[in-house]
Design a protein around this motif. Sequence first.
Motif, mmCIF file in Angstrom:
data_model
loop_
_atom_site.group_PDB
_atom_site.id
_atom_site.type_symbol
_atom_site.label_atom_id
_atom_site.label_comp_id
_atom_site.label_asym_id
_atom_site.label_seq_id
_atom_site.Cartn_x
_atom_site.Cartn_y
_atom_site.Cartn_z
ATOM 1 N N GLU A 166 102.738 77.822 29.395
ATOM 2 C CA GLU A 166 103.769 78.707 28.852
ATOM 3 C C GLU A 166 103.168 79.687 27.851
ATOM 4 O OE1 GLU A 166 108.136 78.532 26.612
ATOM 5 O OE2 GLU A 166 106.760 76.834 26.442
ATOM 6 N N LEU A 167 102.304 79.202 26.963
ATOM 7 C CA LEU A 167 101.664 80.083 25.983
ATOM 8 C C LEU A 167 100.745 81.078 26.684
ATOM 9 C CD1 LEU A 167 101.024 81.003 23.138
ATOM 10 C CD2 LEU A 167 99.345 79.152 22.966
ATOM 11 N N TYR A 168 99.972 80.600 27.665
ATOM 12 C CA TYR A 168 99.079 81.504 28.399
ATOM 13 C C TYR A 168 99.868 82.634 29.060
ATOM 14 C CZ TYR A 168 96.091 83.385 32.031
ATOM 15 O OH TYR A 168 95.403 84.259 32.849
ATOM 16 N N GLU A 169 100.975 82.301 29.707
ATOM 17 C CA GLU A 169 101.773 83.327 30.378
ATOM 18 C C GLU A 169 102.306 84.355 29.394
ATOM 19 O OE1 GLU A 169 102.158 83.924 33.480
ATOM 20 O OE2 GLU A 169 101.218 82.134 34.308
ATOM 21 N N LYS A 170 102.598 83.918 28.165
ATOM 22 C CA LYS A 170 103.114 84.850 27.161
ATOM 23 C C LYS A 170 102.006 85.710 26.551
ATOM 24 C CE LYS A 170 107.230 82.233 25.773
ATOM 25 N NZ LYS A 170 108.195 83.331 26.048
ATOM 26 N N VAL A 171 100.831 85.113 26.331
ATOM 27 C CA VAL A 171 99.766 85.834 25.633
ATOM 28 C C VAL A 171 98.910 86.676 26.577
ATOM 29 C CG1 VAL A 171 97.926 84.090 25.747
ATOM 30 C CG2 VAL A 171 98.088 85.587 23.749
ATOM 31 N N LYS A 172 98.943 86.389 27.885
ATOM 32 C CA LYS A 172 98.040 87.110 28.792
ATOM 33 C C LYS A 172 98.355 88.606 28.864
ATOM 34 C CE LYS A 172 100.295 86.552 33.316
ATOM 35 N NZ LYS A 172 100.142 86.015 34.685
ATOM 36 N N GLY A 173 99.603 88.979 28.514
ATOM 37 C CA GLY A 173 99.940 90.396 28.490
ATOM 38 C C GLY A 173 99.174 91.165 27.421
ATOM 39 N N TYR A 174 98.664 90.441 26.423
ATOM 40 C CA TYR A 174 97.863 91.064 25.362
ATOM 41 C C TYR A 174 96.367 91.001 25.672
ATOM 42 C CZ TYR A 174 102.135 90.659 22.580
ATOM 43 O OH TYR A 174 103.419 90.760 22.121
ATOM 44 N N MET A 175 96.011 90.244 26.714
ATOM 45 C CA MET A 175 94.602 90.023 27.009
ATOM 46 C C MET A 175 94.065 91.049 28.002
ATOM 47 S SD MET A 175 94.441 85.857 27.249
ATOM 48 C CE MET A 175 93.996 84.909 25.799
ATOM 49 N N ILE A 176 92.761 91.205 27.988
ATOM 50 C CA ILE A 176 92.098 92.138 28.898
ATOM 51 C C ILE A 176 91.219 91.359 29.870
ATOM 52 C CG2 ILE A 176 92.072 94.029 27.229
ATOM 53 C CD1 ILE A 176 89.102 93.331 26.696
ATOM 54 N N SER A 177 90.894 91.987 30.984
ATOM 55 C CA SER A 177 89.926 91.381 31.889
ATOM 56 C C SER A 177 88.582 91.318 31.177
ATOM 57 C CB SER A 177 89.787 92.212 33.164
ATOM 58 O OG SER A 177 88.652 91.787 33.906
ATOM 59 N N PRO A 178 87.873 90.210 31.262
ATOM 60 C CA PRO A 178 86.556 90.140 30.609
ATOM 61 C C PRO A 178 85.496 90.994 31.302
ATOM 62 C CG PRO A 178 86.942 88.179 31.929
ATOM 63 C CD PRO A 178 88.230 88.953 31.944
ATOM 64 N N VAL A 179 85.798 91.471 32.504
ATOM 65 C CA VAL A 179 84.798 92.169 33.309
ATOM 66 C C VAL A 179 84.711 93.653 32.931
ATOM 67 C CG1 VAL A 179 84.011 92.722 35.634
ATOM 68 C CG2 VAL A 179 85.251 90.586 35.208
ATOM 69 N N ARG A 180 83.554 94.062 32.444
ATOM 70 C CA ARG A 180 83.312 95.485 32.148
ATOM 71 C C ARG A 180 82.917 96.253 33.397
ATOM 72 N NH1 ARG A 180 79.417 96.396 26.900
ATOM 73 N NH2 ARG A 180 80.772 95.526 25.269
ATOM 74 N N LYS A 181 82.047 95.650 34.180
ATOM 75 C CA LYS A 181 81.480 96.354 35.338
ATOM 76 C C LYS A 181 80.997 95.326 36.356
ATOM 77 C CE LYS A 181 77.720 99.532 36.607
ATOM 78 N NZ LYS A 181 76.543 100.299 36.114
ATOM 79 N N THR A 182 81.029 95.695 37.638
ATOM 80 C CA THR A 182 80.517 94.833 38.700
ATOM 81 C C THR A 182 79.412 95.556 39.456
ATOM 82 O OG1 THR A 182 82.674 93.768 38.972
ATOM 83 C CG2 THR A 182 81.110 93.523 40.766
#
Length: 288
Positions: A166-182
Amino acid sequence: MYIAGSYDLAVAILNGCRCILVSPTEELVTLPALKKQIKKIQEIENVPVVIKLPTISLYRRKKMIESGIPFITGKQAFLPFMGTFLTQENEEAVKVTKLMSSAQQLALMYLYNNSKKLYVSDATKKLPFTAMTMSRAVKQLEATGLFYTIKDGVNKVIESDYSGLELYEKVKGYMISPVRKTSYLSKAEITTDMVLAGDSVLAEVTMLNPSKVMTYAVYAKSFAKEKLVNELIEPDEQVRIELWEYDPKQFSEDNMADRLSVALSFEGNEDERIEEAVDELLEGVWTK
């Protein structure tokens, strides 16, 4: 005597209304303790008690308003006995839209901690941040309204009213993908600084079929990027490399990047097979 030693007390006249202005001289106590102290003061002086603070977090402000506790800061005033709630016009601008890398790692640590309490001192020992960076990270988490801090003696503790998925689903909107480049890299150049990532992790822990080209993650700041190429030329001799915003080994297990970060790396992916695999991946975080 305890209350008198913990606050500066003054009489104030606000729009003709007499009240007691209370300014804490140390860390403000918890809400239940504050309510008891206000009640004690009002047993002596039957007038409104107003808490005077230099600043106030979004979470504390919300709880004090819900509890009807009057307060004044340099930018806001909540005086329910006068029917007044004033706030500086741009005050809400402090709300965060996306977390800094340090705040995101702190949030991940809280999620993996699997406990309501995360001591900031413990997080400082495990995460590669200065005290100033850690302080900013804590403030960013508070600004989301999903986390708050309390004091346990001299220790600062991060808490949340939510937990797990539940917390992850709420906070993921503030999070970014860790991937800069592939990019791509020769298999001969794989190092111990790399861990499995992307669909290679999904293939390891879910029913998703493995890709012919393995995917690895590495911390962008510690990798010699001149070794990378932008084309997949020899699938049997190359691997896919994700350059990450933070060290993928920070929360890794079994030579794999952590599940929550991997899930974040697929945000926006509309492949149904990937979406199902990510859901299965997340279920494994709190059922292991």
